[in-house]
Design a protein around this motif. Structure first.
Motif, PDB file in Angstrom:
ATOM      1  N   ILE A 183       9.974   8.905  -2.094  1.00 24.99           N
ATOM      2  CA  ILE A 183      10.792   7.951  -1.343  1.00 24.99           C
ATOM      3  C   ILE A 183      10.273   7.795   0.079  1.00 24.99           C
ATOM      4  O   ILE A 183      10.194   6.674   0.615  1.00 24.99           O
ATOM      5  CB  ILE A 183      12.270   8.400  -1.343  1.00 24.99           C
ATOM      6  N   SER A 184       9.891   8.895   0.712  1.00 21.68           N
ATOM      7  CA  SER A 184       9.411   8.848   2.099  1.00 21.68           C
ATOM      8  C   SER A 184       8.161   7.992   2.216  1.00 21.68           C
ATOM      9  O   SER A 184       8.047   7.152   3.129  1.00 21.68           O
ATOM     10  CB  SER A 184       9.128  10.262   2.596  1.00 21.68           C
ATOM     11  N   PHE A 185       7.209   8.180   1.307  1.00 22.51           N
ATOM     12  CA  PHE A 185       5.969   7.406   1.361  1.00 22.51           C
ATOM     13  C   PHE A 185       6.233   5.930   1.075  1.00 22.51           C
ATOM     14  O   PHE A 185       5.593   5.055   1.683  1.00 22.51           O
ATOM     15  CB  PHE A 185       4.947   7.976   0.377  1.00 22.51           C
ATOM     16  N   LEU A 186       7.158   5.637   0.161  1.00 16.45           N
ATOM     17  CA  LEU A 186       7.488   4.234  -0.108  1.00 16.45           C
ATOM     18  C   LEU A 186       8.096   3.562   1.119  1.00 16.45           C
ATOM     19  O   LEU A 186       7.811   2.387   1.403  1.00 16.45           O
ATOM     20  CB  LEU A 186       8.448   4.132  -1.297  1.00 16.45           C
ATOM     21  N   ILE A 187       8.915   4.286   1.845  1.00 11.98           N
ATOM     22  CA  ILE A 187       9.522   3.713   3.056  1.00 11.98           C
ATOM     23  C   ILE A 187       8.450   3.401   4.096  1.00 11.98           C
ATOM     24  O   ILE A 187       8.436   2.320   4.705  1.00 11.98           O
ATOM     25  CB  ILE A 187      10.584   4.680   3.631  1.00 11.98           C
ATOM     26  N   VAL A 188       7.535   4.342   4.306  1.00 14.78           N
ATOM     27  CA  VAL A 188       6.448   4.112   5.260  1.00 14.78           C
ATOM     28  C   VAL A 188       5.608   2.908   4.829  1.00 14.78           C
ATOM     29  O   VAL A 188       5.245   2.049   5.647  1.00 14.78           O
ATOM     30  CB  VAL A 188       5.572   5.372   5.394  1.00 14.78           C
ATOM     31  N   MET A 189       5.302   2.839   3.530  1.00 11.52           N
ATOM     32  CA  MET A 189       4.522   1.719   3.009  1.00 11.52           C
ATOM     33  C   MET A 189       5.229   0.391   3.259  1.00 11.52           C
ATOM     34  O   MET A 189       4.614  -0.597   3.675  1.00 11.52           O
ATOM     35  CB  MET A 189       4.287   1.911   1.506  1.00 11.52           C
ATOM     36  N   ALA A 190       6.550   0.364   3.015  1.00 10.11           N
ATOM     37  CA  ALA A 190       7.312  -0.869   3.194  1.00 10.11           C
ATOM     38  C   ALA A 190       7.315  -1.312   4.655  1.00 10.11           C
ATOM     39  O   ALA A 190       7.151  -2.500   4.957  1.00 10.11           O
ATOM     40  CB  ALA A 190       8.745  -0.670   2.696  1.00 10.11           C
ATOM     41  N   LEU A 191       7.485  -0.365   5.567  1.00 11.45           N
ATOM     42  CA  LEU A 191       7.494  -0.705   6.990  1.00 11.45           C
ATOM     43  C   LEU A 191       6.154  -1.281   7.424  1.00 11.45           C
ATOM     44  O   LEU A 191       6.094  -2.231   8.216  1.00 11.45           O
ATOM     45  CB  LEU A 191       7.836   0.541   7.813  1.00 11.45           C
ATOM     46  N   GLN A 192       5.064  -0.726   6.917  1.00  7.39           N
ATOM     47  CA  GLN A 192       3.737  -1.259   7.233  1.00  7.39           C
ATOM     48  C   GLN A 192       3.549  -2.651   6.644  1.00  7.39           C
ATOM     49  O   GLN A 192       2.995  -3.545   7.292  1.00  7.39           O
ATOM     50  CB  GLN A 192       2.663  -0.326   6.691  1.00  7.39           C
ATOM     51  N   PHE A 193       4.008  -2.832   5.423  1.00  7.85           N
ATOM     52  CA  PHE A 193       3.786  -4.096   4.712  1.00  7.85           C
ATOM     53  C   PHE A 193       4.437  -5.258   5.435  1.00  7.85           C
ATOM     54  O   PHE A 193       3.859  -6.340   5.552  1.00  7.85           O
ATOM     55  CB  PHE A 193       4.329  -3.972   3.290  1.00  7.85           C
TER      56      PHE A 193
END
Length: 360
Positions: free
Chosen positions: A257-267
């Motif tokens: 979940i943590s990595f997905l959140i970081v990915m979403a913020l970058q995207f």
């Protein structure tokens, strides 16, 4: 150069068609799950609709209704499941169709041809298709066509196809966080309407089992399934008692979940380009696999078509990462060393893709 490259892409497909035919002809088929699939279909064809009662030699039916529909057709095409040669030929066509779609995606996102060549170099991938006949291959086909439709902004068709993939195997859910981000950026709140085709497919494949809907949901979507340590490809360097513990499962879930959140913020900081759209899908899937409770050999088919794309983001490090992944996924049975190398390779793909997304 442009003319020569335009010839190189179909030549690559033709070369792999020849290689896949040679593998199918020369290397013996290995029975793993096909017979069990056919035994389950025999029970389905006899009228059994209670998922808890549909079983084969490897255990109960644990895949959604789309799997049943596909293998019911294969049962008929392959002489009640007994003609393995026919099945292998069908899977060869399946592989080559998937390859054609993948190469189409590569060209759409302007992946350099020298990176694309790696798509045909995986020993394990050919084995998964024509020598093992796993159902993962069908889910993968639906996913890659869904991605191709997404690049053409045919979002309704894309959502429909992603749902078809999920209806074969839940593994396709790993791509959905990335797909959801792209849908949202394309459509904003209108993306909510894509739930209609997505759930429409799920209802359609569930319908034959509606009288036993609890058994269907528990069997086809058993999120609490217990994993067997001996078959894990990715966590053999972890002691078995840790692997089976709830704390380990919760740690992996938190990391996912943590990595997905970081990915979403970058995207959301970047403009929507074809390359960026495919990258977020590929990274979402790689994150899911990196933090998966257990990976089996056939799961490589979920990952491998994205490897050349993510290799390119790593620059000169791409080749050793590819070699590490190929080594890890071809060691049988998995060892502590091969698991460490495989997890490190996945981590490199994730970090490389996220770093490229941030700086591009």
């Amino acid at each position: 150069m442009g003319f020569l490259e335009s010839l190189a892409w179909p030549a690559l497909w033709l070369a792999d068609a020849g290689l896949t035919g040679l593998v199918t002809w020369k290397i013996p088929y290995t029975e793993i799950d096909w017979k069990a699939y056919m035994e389950q279909i025999e029970l389905y064809n006899s009228g059994v609709r209670d998922y808890s009662q549909i079983r084969g030699g490897t255990g109960p039916l644990v895949y959604p209704g789309g799997h049943v529909m596909i293998f019911d057709m294969l049962y008929g095409f392959c002489d009640n499941g007994t003609n393995i040669v026919k099945a292998q030929l069908i899977y060869m066509v399946l592989y080559l169709l998937t390859l054609a779609m993948v190469l189409s995606i590569y060209r759409k996102v302007k992946l350099p041809f020298y990176s694309a060549v790696f798509i045909v170099l995986s020993k394990r991938l050919h084995s998964i298709y024509v020598l093992r006949l796993f159902n993962d291959c069908w889910a993968t086909l639906f996913v890659v066509i869904a991605v191709r439709m997404l690049l053409d902004r045919r979002v309704f068709t894309s959502a429909l196809l992603f749902s078809c993939a999920v209806s074969v195997k839940m593994s396709a859910l790993l791509f959905l966080p990335g797909a959801a981000l792209v849908y949202w950026k394309m459509m904003k709140f209108r993306a909510a309407f894509l739930a209609i085709p997505f759930f429409g497919v799920q209802i359609a494949v569930w319908w034959p089992f509606k009288e036993y809907w609890r058994e269907y949901v528990n069997g086809a979507f058993e999120f609490g399934r217990q994993f067997m340590y001996k078959w894990t490809v990715n966590w053999k360097f972890v002691p078995e008692e840790v692997f089976q513990s709830k704390q380990f499962a919760y740690t992996l879930l938190f990391g996912h979940i943590s990595f997905l959140i970081v990915m979403a913020l970058q995207f959301f900081e970047k403009p929507l380009t074809p390359r960026h759209s495919v990258r977020v899908l590929a990274v979402a899937n790689a994150i899911g696999m990196l933090f998966a409770r257990s990976l089996h050999y056939q799961f490589y088919s979920w990952l491998y078509w994205t490897v050349p794309l993510l290799m390119a983001d790593l620059g000169w490090l791409g080749f050793p990462v590819w070699a590490a992944l190929e080594y890890a996924w071809n060691v049988f049975p998995a060892t502590a060393l091969s698991s460490r190398i495989g997890v490190a390779g996945l981590a490199a793909l994730v970090i490389g893709g996220m770093s490229k997304s941030r700086h591009e």
